[in-house]
Design a protein around this motif. Sequence first.
Motif, PDB file in Angstrom:
ATOM      1  N   LEU A 104     -53.567  35.696  27.058  1.00  0.00           N
ATOM      2  CA  LEU A 104     -53.067  36.139  25.761  1.00  0.00           C
ATOM      3  C   LEU A 104     -51.912  37.095  26.003  1.00  0.00           C
ATOM      4  O   LEU A 104     -51.971  37.935  26.895  1.00  0.00           O
ATOM      5  N   LEU A 105     -50.881  36.977  25.193  1.00  0.00           N
ATOM      6  CA  LEU A 105     -49.752  37.885  25.281  1.00  0.00           C
ATOM      7  C   LEU A 105     -50.011  39.064  24.371  1.00  0.00           C
ATOM      8  O   LEU A 105     -50.275  38.903  23.177  1.00  0.00           O
ATOM      9  N   ASP A 106     -49.963  40.253  24.926  1.00  0.00           N
ATOM     10  CA  ASP A 106     -50.133  41.492  24.176  1.00  0.00           C
ATOM     11  C   ASP A 106     -48.790  42.216  24.238  1.00  0.00           C
ATOM     12  O   ASP A 106     -48.274  42.494  25.313  1.00  0.00           O
ATOM     13  N   TRP A 107     -48.192  42.498  23.062  1.00  0.00           N
ATOM     14  CA  TRP A 107     -46.859  43.091  23.026  1.00  0.00           C
ATOM     15  C   TRP A 107     -46.825  44.202  21.983  1.00  0.00           C
ATOM     16  O   TRP A 107     -46.461  43.993  20.823  1.00  0.00           O
ATOM     17  N   PRO A 108     -47.184  45.413  22.380  1.00  0.00           N
ATOM     18  CA  PRO A 108     -47.172  46.517  21.420  1.00  0.00           C
ATOM     19  C   PRO A 108     -45.745  46.834  20.975  1.00  0.00           C
ATOM     20  O   PRO A 108     -44.794  46.628  21.727  1.00  0.00           O
ATOM     21  N   ALA A 109     -45.613  47.346  19.767  1.00  0.00           N
ATOM     22  CA  ALA A 109     -44.293  47.652  19.210  1.00  0.00           C
ATOM     23  C   ALA A 109     -43.516  48.646  20.065  1.00  0.00           C
ATOM     24  O   ALA A 109     -42.295  48.575  20.156  1.00  0.00           O
ATOM     25  N   ASP A 110     -44.210  49.531  20.724  1.00  0.00           N
ATOM     26  CA  ASP A 110     -43.526  50.567  21.509  1.00  0.00           C
ATOM     27  C   ASP A 110     -43.670  50.355  23.019  1.00  0.00           C
ATOM     28  O   ASP A 110     -43.542  51.300  23.789  1.00  0.00           O
ATOM     29  N   GLY A 111     -43.923  49.132  23.446  1.00  0.00           N
ATOM     30  CA  GLY A 111     -44.120  48.907  24.874  1.00  0.00           C
ATOM     31  C   GLY A 111     -43.664  47.536  25.334  1.00  0.00           C
ATOM     32  O   GLY A 111     -43.154  46.728  24.553  1.00  0.00           O
ATOM     33  N   ALA A 112     -43.875  47.297  26.586  1.00  0.00           N
ATOM     34  CA  ALA A 112     -43.492  46.024  27.205  1.00  0.00           C
ATOM     35  C   ALA A 112     -44.607  44.995  27.013  1.00  0.00           C
ATOM     36  O   ALA A 112     -45.784  45.356  26.911  1.00  0.00           O
ATOM     37  N   PRO A 113     -44.221  43.743  26.973  1.00  0.00           N
ATOM     38  CA  PRO A 113     -45.258  42.706  26.856  1.00  0.00           C
ATOM     39  C   PRO A 113     -46.088  42.630  28.139  1.00  0.00           C
ATOM     40  O   PRO A 113     -45.600  42.898  29.225  1.00  0.00           O
ATOM     41  N   ARG A 114     -47.349  42.288  27.958  1.00  0.00           N
ATOM     42  CA  ARG A 114     -48.220  42.087  29.110  1.00  0.00           C
ATOM     43  C   ARG A 114     -49.217  40.985  28.785  1.00  0.00           C
ATOM     44  O   ARG A 114     -49.483  40.698  27.618  1.00  0.00           O
ATOM     45  N   THR A 115     -49.736  40.409  29.840  1.00  0.00           N
ATOM     46  CA  THR A 115     -50.720  39.348  29.682  1.00  0.00           C
ATOM     47  C   THR A 115     -52.102  39.938  29.898  1.00  0.00           C
ATOM     48  O   THR A 115     -52.308  40.742  30.795  1.00  0.00           O
ATOM     49  N   ARG A 116     -53.019  39.526  29.080  1.00  0.00           N
ATOM     50  CA  ARG A 116     -54.418  39.858  29.346  1.00  0.00           C
ATOM     51  C   ARG A 116     -55.213  38.577  29.211  1.00  0.00           C
ATOM     52  O   ARG A 116     -54.799  37.636  28.538  1.00  0.00           O
ATOM     53  N   MET A 117     -56.320  38.546  29.906  1.00  0.00           N
ATOM     54  CA  MET A 117     -57.133  37.347  29.938  1.00  0.00           C
ATOM     55  C   MET A 117     -58.317  37.492  28.982  1.00  0.00           C
ATOM     56  O   MET A 117     -58.993  38.525  28.996  1.00  0.00           O
ATOM     57  N   LEU A 118     -58.536  36.480  28.196  1.00  0.00           N
ATOM     58  CA  LEU A 118     -59.666  36.454  27.273  1.00  0.00           C
ATOM     59  C   LEU A 118     -60.673  35.463  27.822  1.00  0.00           C
ATOM     60  O   LEU A 118     -60.313  34.350  28.214  1.00  0.00           O
ATOM     61  N   SER A 119     -61.926  35.868  27.843  1.00  0.00           N
ATOM     62  CA  SER A 119     -62.975  35.024  28.387  1.00  0.00           C
ATOM     63  C   SER A 119     -64.188  35.035  27.477  1.00  0.00           C
ATOM     64  O   SER A 119     -64.605  36.090  27.012  1.00  0.00           O
ATOM     65  N   PRO A 120     -64.774  33.866  27.259  1.00  0.00           N
ATOM     66  CA  PRO A 120     -66.021  33.821  26.494  1.00  0.00           C
ATOM     67  C   PRO A 120     -67.243  34.115  27.381  1.00  0.00           C
ATOM     68  O   PRO A 120     -68.358  34.220  26.880  1.00  0.00           O
ATOM     69  N   GLU A 121     -67.022  34.260  28.682  1.00  0.00           N
ATOM     70  CA  GLU A 121     -68.121  34.450  29.639  1.00  0.00           C
ATOM     71  C   GLU A 121     -68.839  35.769  29.376  1.00  0.00           C
ATOM     72  O   GLU A 121     -68.213  36.821  29.319  1.00  0.00           O
ATOM     73  N   GLN A 122     -70.148  35.695  29.253  1.00  0.00           N
ATOM     74  CA  GLN A 122     -70.954  36.890  28.999  1.00  0.00           C
ATOM     75  C   GLN A 122     -71.571  37.461  30.266  1.00  0.00           C
ATOM     76  O   GLN A 122     -71.902  38.650  30.319  1.00  0.00           O
ATOM     77  N   ASP A 123     -71.713  36.645  31.299  1.00  0.00           N
ATOM     78  CA  ASP A 123     -72.336  37.091  32.547  1.00  0.00           C
ATOM     79  C   ASP A 123     -71.348  37.947  33.329  1.00  0.00           C
ATOM     80  O   ASP A 123     -70.347  37.459  33.843  1.00  0.00           O
ATOM     81  N   VAL A 124     -71.618  39.241  33.418  1.00  0.00           N
ATOM     82  CA  VAL A 124     -70.699  40.173  34.065  1.00  0.00           C
ATOM     83  C   VAL A 124     -70.562  39.882  35.564  1.00  0.00           C
ATOM     84  O   VAL A 124     -69.524  40.137  36.161  1.00  0.00           O
ATOM     85  N   ARG A 125     -71.583  39.289  36.159  1.00  0.00           N
ATOM     86  CA  ARG A 125     -71.511  38.913  37.573  1.00  0.00           C
ATOM     87  C   ARG A 125     -70.476  37.820  37.779  1.00  0.00           C
ATOM     88  O   ARG A 125     -69.674  37.873  38.706  1.00  0.00           O
ATOM     89  N   VAL A 126     -70.493  36.833  36.915  1.00  0.00           N
ATOM     90  CA  VAL A 126     -69.513  35.740  36.985  1.00  0.00           C
ATOM     91  C   VAL A 126     -68.116  36.296  36.762  1.00  0.00           C
ATOM     92  O   VAL A 126     -67.171  35.939  37.469  1.00  0.00           O
TER      93      VAL A 126
END
Length: 194
Positions: A104-126
């Motif tokens: 996902l592209l995250d681009w705050p109005a006062d900052g640089a764009p960055r990528t973050r990963m979205l995951s439906p995975e609930q198992d924190v070990r995985v």
Amino acid sequence: MVAEPALALASTIRHDGDGGVADDLSTLQGAARWLQQQSDLPEPPMDEALRVEIVALRRAVRALFARVVSPAPSSRADAHRLMPVEEALAHLNAVAAREPVVPLLDWPADGAPRTRMLSPEQDVRVRLLAGLARAAIDFLSGPGREQLRACSAPRCVRYFLKSHGRQEWCKPSCGNRARAARHYQRHRTTDDSP
């Protein structure tokens, strides 16, 4: 702590200060302590199964690091027992594939764009294991790979990123140890000559 998660994982095998090799992941307590020191990783409760999986992933990463630094010598810690490259690649990719992620592209109005990963995975070990594997994939396929070196100091077993042209060691103490060993060898050779 090492900045890159892949280097941090590989650096859990290190010189112990007494001429041997220390493994930060050899016990549950050591593995839990290492994980707590990694600020950007999920922190599931440590148990033996998770510790074994992290160690297996580290083994694959170190085998691929050895391939990167070749034809220079790989780390002395595991040069004699490296996982075959094809097996290391398959293991790394399989662990990374355990977690489906969407960038996902995250681009705050006062900052640089960055990528973050979205995951439906609930198992924190995985999420932890897949995140470590993805970090290794990103590192191995990125520009930092070209700067990866195995420390050439006596008894050192670390990999490091070369930050300047003449750097041969992972840290100053390794450089001091290497210079002392060369000095000792020169004087020993001179003293032994007839």
